[in-house]
Design a protein around this motif. Structure first.
Motif, PDB file in Angstrom:
ATOM      1  N   GLY A  32     -11.080  38.382 110.205  1.00 43.43           N
ATOM      2  CA  GLY A  32     -11.420  39.634 110.858  1.00 43.43           C
ATOM      3  C   GLY A  32     -10.927  40.855 110.112  1.00 43.43           C
ATOM      4  O   GLY A  32     -10.295  40.756 109.061  1.00 43.43           O
ATOM      5  N   ALA A  33     -11.248  42.010 110.689  1.00 40.90           N
ATOM      6  CA  ALA A  33     -10.862  43.299 110.108  1.00 40.90           C
ATOM      7  C   ALA A  33      -9.570  43.784 110.749  1.00 40.90           C
ATOM      8  O   ALA A  33      -9.371  43.666 111.960  1.00 40.90           O
ATOM      9  N   LEU A  34      -8.716  44.356 109.900  1.00 39.11           N
ATOM     10  CA  LEU A  34      -7.460  44.941 110.343  1.00 39.11           C
ATOM     11  C   LEU A  34      -7.631  46.451 110.464  1.00 39.11           C
ATOM     12  O   LEU A  34      -8.557  47.028 109.889  1.00 39.11           O
ATOM     13  N   PRO A  35      -6.723  47.129 111.167  1.00 42.29           N
ATOM     14  CA  PRO A  35      -6.778  48.589 111.185  1.00 42.29           C
ATOM     15  C   PRO A  35      -6.736  49.102 109.744  1.00 42.29           C
ATOM     16  O   PRO A  35      -5.970  48.614 108.927  1.00 42.29           O
ATOM     17  N   GLY A  36      -7.585  50.026 109.420  1.00 47.88           N
ATOM     18  CA  GLY A  36      -7.665  50.541 108.056  1.00 47.88           C
ATOM     19  C   GLY A  36      -8.779  49.905 107.257  1.00 47.88           C
ATOM     20  O   GLY A  36      -9.078  50.324 106.152  1.00 47.88           O
ATOM     21  N   GLY A  37      -9.391  48.829 107.783  1.00 49.02           N
ATOM     22  CA  GLY A  37     -10.545  48.238 107.135  1.00 49.02           C
ATOM     23  C   GLY A  37     -10.310  47.012 106.286  1.00 49.02           C
ATOM     24  O   GLY A  37     -11.261  46.404 105.814  1.00 49.02           O
ATOM     25  N   ASP A  38      -9.039  46.631 106.017  1.00 48.05           N
ATOM     26  CA  ASP A  38      -8.788  45.412 105.247  1.00 48.05           C
ATOM     27  C   ASP A  38      -9.312  44.201 106.017  1.00 48.05           C
ATOM     28  O   ASP A  38      -9.301  44.183 107.247  1.00 48.05           O
ATOM     29  N   VAL A  39      -9.755  43.185 105.294  1.00 52.60           N
ATOM     30  CA  VAL A  39     -10.207  41.943 105.901  1.00 52.60           C
ATOM     31  C   VAL A  39      -9.182  40.864 105.581  1.00 52.60           C
ATOM     32  O   VAL A  39      -8.707  40.762 104.451  1.00 52.60           O
ATOM     33  N   ALA A  40      -8.831  40.064 106.590  1.00 52.35           N
ATOM     34  CA  ALA A  40      -7.816  39.030 106.414  1.00 52.35           C
ATOM     35  C   ALA A  40      -8.207  37.779 107.190  1.00 52.35           C
ATOM     36  O   ALA A  40      -9.041  37.819 108.090  1.00 52.35           O
ATOM     37  N   VAL A  41      -7.546  36.675 106.823  1.00 52.10           N
ATOM     38  CA  VAL A  41      -7.696  35.411 107.527  1.00 52.10           C
ATOM     39  C   VAL A  41      -6.318  35.045 108.073  1.00 52.10           C
ATOM     40  O   VAL A  41      -5.336  35.029 107.335  1.00 52.10           O
ATOM     41  N   ALA A  42      -6.272  34.769 109.370  1.00 46.60           N
ATOM     42  CA  ALA A  42      -5.020  34.375 110.014  1.00 46.60           C
ATOM     43  C   ALA A  42      -5.205  33.002 110.643  1.00 46.60           C
ATOM     44  O   ALA A  42      -6.305  32.646 111.066  1.00 46.60           O
ATOM     45  N   GLN A  43      -4.110  32.244 110.691  1.00 46.48           N
ATOM     46  CA  GLN A  43      -4.136  30.940 111.333  1.00 46.48           C
ATOM     47  C   GLN A  43      -3.121  30.928 112.462  1.00 46.48           C
ATOM     48  O   GLN A  43      -2.008  31.449 112.310  1.00 46.48           O
ATOM     49  N   PHE A  44      -3.526  30.332 113.559  1.00 54.15           N
ATOM     50  CA  PHE A  44      -2.710  30.276 114.771  1.00 54.15           C
ATOM     51  C   PHE A  44      -2.649  28.841 115.271  1.00 54.15           C
ATOM     52  O   PHE A  44      -3.671  28.164 115.313  1.00 54.15           O
ATOM     53  N   ARG A  45      -1.467  28.391 115.663  1.00 53.78           N
ATOM     54  CA  ARG A  45      -1.353  27.118 116.372  1.00 53.78           C
ATOM     55  C   ARG A  45      -1.612  27.416 117.842  1.00 53.78           C
ATOM     56  O   ARG A  45      -1.293  28.505 118.325  1.00 53.78           O
ATOM     57  N   ARG A  46      -2.189  26.457 118.549  1.00 51.77           N
ATOM     58  CA  ARG A  46      -2.442  26.661 119.976  1.00 51.77           C
ATOM     59  C   ARG A  46      -1.129  26.968 120.674  1.00 51.77           C
ATOM     60  O   ARG A  46      -0.118  26.325 120.431  1.00 51.77           O
ATOM     61  N   GLN A  47      -1.154  27.993 121.531  1.00 57.02           N
ATOM     62  CA  GLN A  47       0.045  28.450 122.227  1.00 57.02           C
ATOM     63  C   GLN A  47      -0.276  28.667 123.694  1.00 57.02           C
ATOM     64  O   GLN A  47      -1.439  28.755 124.080  1.00 57.02           O
ATOM     65  N   THR A  48       0.764  28.771 124.488  1.00 55.29           N
ATOM     66  CA  THR A  48       0.569  29.098 125.890  1.00 55.29           C
ATOM     67  C   THR A  48       0.341  30.594 126.011  1.00 55.29           C
ATOM     68  O   THR A  48       0.657  31.357 125.097  1.00 55.29           O
ATOM     69  N   GLY A  49      -0.219  31.013 127.110  1.00 52.58           N
ATOM     70  CA  GLY A  49      -0.463  32.431 127.330  1.00 52.58           C
ATOM     71  C   GLY A  49      -1.843  32.840 126.853  1.00 52.58           C
ATOM     72  O   GLY A  49      -2.585  32.046 126.278  1.00 52.58           O
ATOM     73  N   PRO A  50      -2.174  34.103 127.082  1.00 53.82           N
ATOM     74  CA  PRO A  50      -3.488  34.613 126.678  1.00 53.82           C
ATOM     75  C   PRO A  50      -3.684  34.490 125.169  1.00 53.82           C
ATOM     76  O   PRO A  50      -2.763  34.715 124.384  1.00 53.82           O
TER      77      PRO A  50
END
Length: 67
Positions: A32-50
């Motif tokens: 996705g896009a970050l503030p300022g227009g940079d594009v990045a890829v992030a990885q998340f492990r499944r977590q509790t909460g929203p």
């Protein structure tokens, strides 16, 4: 734009715009896009909460620069 990571937690809701989400087992990969227009890829492990409050364990600028 990626300075301070991982000292400053990156959350899924920090993306301004999400282009792609893919899930493999317990890992969610988001491009996705970050503030300022940079594009990045992030990885998340499944977590509790929203889902928007999940913390990334990996954040890489598109083009390969690791933050």
């Amino acid at each position: 734009m990626l300075m301070g990571f991982p000292a400053i937690p990156f959350l899924l809701c920090d993306f301004c715009l999400i282009f792609e989400e893919t899930s493999t087992g317990e890992v969610l990969r988001v491009r996705g896009a970050l503030p300022g227009g940079d594009v990045a890829v992030a990885q998340f492990r499944r977590q509790t909460g929203p889902k928007g409050s999940w913390r990334a364990f990996s954040l890489v600028a598109e083009g390969g620069a690791t933050a």
